[in-house]
Each structure stands twice: as C-alpha cells, then as structure tokens.
Design an enzyme around this catalytic site. Structure first.
Site, PDB file in Angstrom:
ATOM      1  N   HIS A  22       1.172  -1.096   0.522  1.00 56.35           N
ATOM      2  CA  HIS A  22      -0.411  -0.074  -0.400  1.00 56.35           C
ATOM      3  C   HIS A  22       0.993   1.117   0.260  1.00 56.35           C
ATOM      4  O   HIS A  22       2.237   1.189   0.991  1.00 56.35           O
ATOM      5  CB  HIS A  22      -1.075  -0.045   1.382  1.00 56.35           C
ATOM      6  CG  HIS A  22      -1.659  -0.995   1.386  1.00 56.35           C
ATOM      7  ND1 HIS A  22      -2.953  -1.407   0.916  1.00 56.35           N
ATOM      8  CD2 HIS A  22      -1.178  -2.350   1.945  1.00 56.35           C
ATOM      9  CE1 HIS A  22      -3.930  -1.899   1.139  1.00 56.35           C
ATOM     10  NE2 HIS A  22      -3.598  -2.963   1.316  1.00 56.35           N
ATOM     11  N   CYS A  34      -2.115   4.624  -4.469  1.00 54.99           N
ATOM     12  CA  CYS A  34      -2.976   3.568  -4.933  1.00 54.99           C
ATOM     13  C   CYS A  34      -4.599   3.428  -5.480  1.00 54.99           C
ATOM     14  O   CYS A  34      -3.924   2.356  -6.277  1.00 54.99           O
ATOM     15  CB  CYS A  34      -3.855   3.085  -2.769  1.00 54.99           C
ATOM     16  SG  CYS A  34      -2.487   2.258  -2.466  1.00 54.99           S
TER      17      CYS A  34
END
Length: 111
Positions: A22, A34
């Site tokens: 992430h 993201c």
C-alpha cells in the site's frame, strides 16, 4: 510502499508481474497513488482479456495483484498482449516519477 516486479524473458518480453503493498500516501479511500496503480494495472488486465481474448493467470487480494502471461500460440495476439502490458508499465512509471517515495518498480530477467 507499493512494489511492482516485472518479470521479463531473455527476449525482453513480459512474462508476468506482481504488485504488492500500500502506498500510504493518504488515508484509505483517499489514496490517489493506490487508486492510480489499481486503475492502471486492473485496467490493463481487463483490457487484455476483452481486446485479445487472453486471460492472464491472475491472483488478486487486498494489496496484491499478480499476472502471468500464458503460452499464446498466435504471434499477432502475443504482440497485442505485450503492447498492452508495456502500456501498463509506462503508466506505472509515470506514477512512480511523481510519487517515487510511494511506488517502486523493479524488472527481473527470467530464464
């Protein structure tokens, strides 16, 4: 950080890729890094299937996507798949150029 690994054959064609992690650029649901990586990579995998009829061998779960190119008999279809994958890499490199602290792309040669 999001880590992208691109696996290339000796002829430089793409054998597959994996994307994991992430970015932590912003809170969940607001993270443009993201979101951008997801849009580019999932969009490319979907485009390959819809436009060429080739299904990548994919695995997807939270914070992870991998795709492996199966054997493709027709060279014209193989070329289309490779073009779409190279386009995906260029899109990811564009994101990396702006957000290098949150995205890292590595290319590995396979045998």
């Amino acid at each position: 950080m999001i880590r992208v690994t691109v696996r290339r054959k000796p002829d430089r064609s793409i054998a597959g890729f994996s994307i994991e992690g992430h970015a932590d650029y912003a809170p969940h649901g607001e993270d443009i890094v993201c979101a951008g990586v997801s849009a580019v990579s999932v969009g490319a995998a979907n485009a390959i299937e819809v436009l060429t009829g080739v299904e990548l061998e994919c695995e997807m779960k939270d914070g992870f996507l991998s795709g492996t190119v199966p054997f493709i008999e027709r060279k014209d279809i193989e070329a289309q798949v490779q073009l779409l994958l190279e386009s995906m890499i260029i899109g990811l490199q564009s994101i990396e150029a702006s957000y290098e602290s949150y995205l890292q792309i590595e290319e590995l040669m396979t045998t």
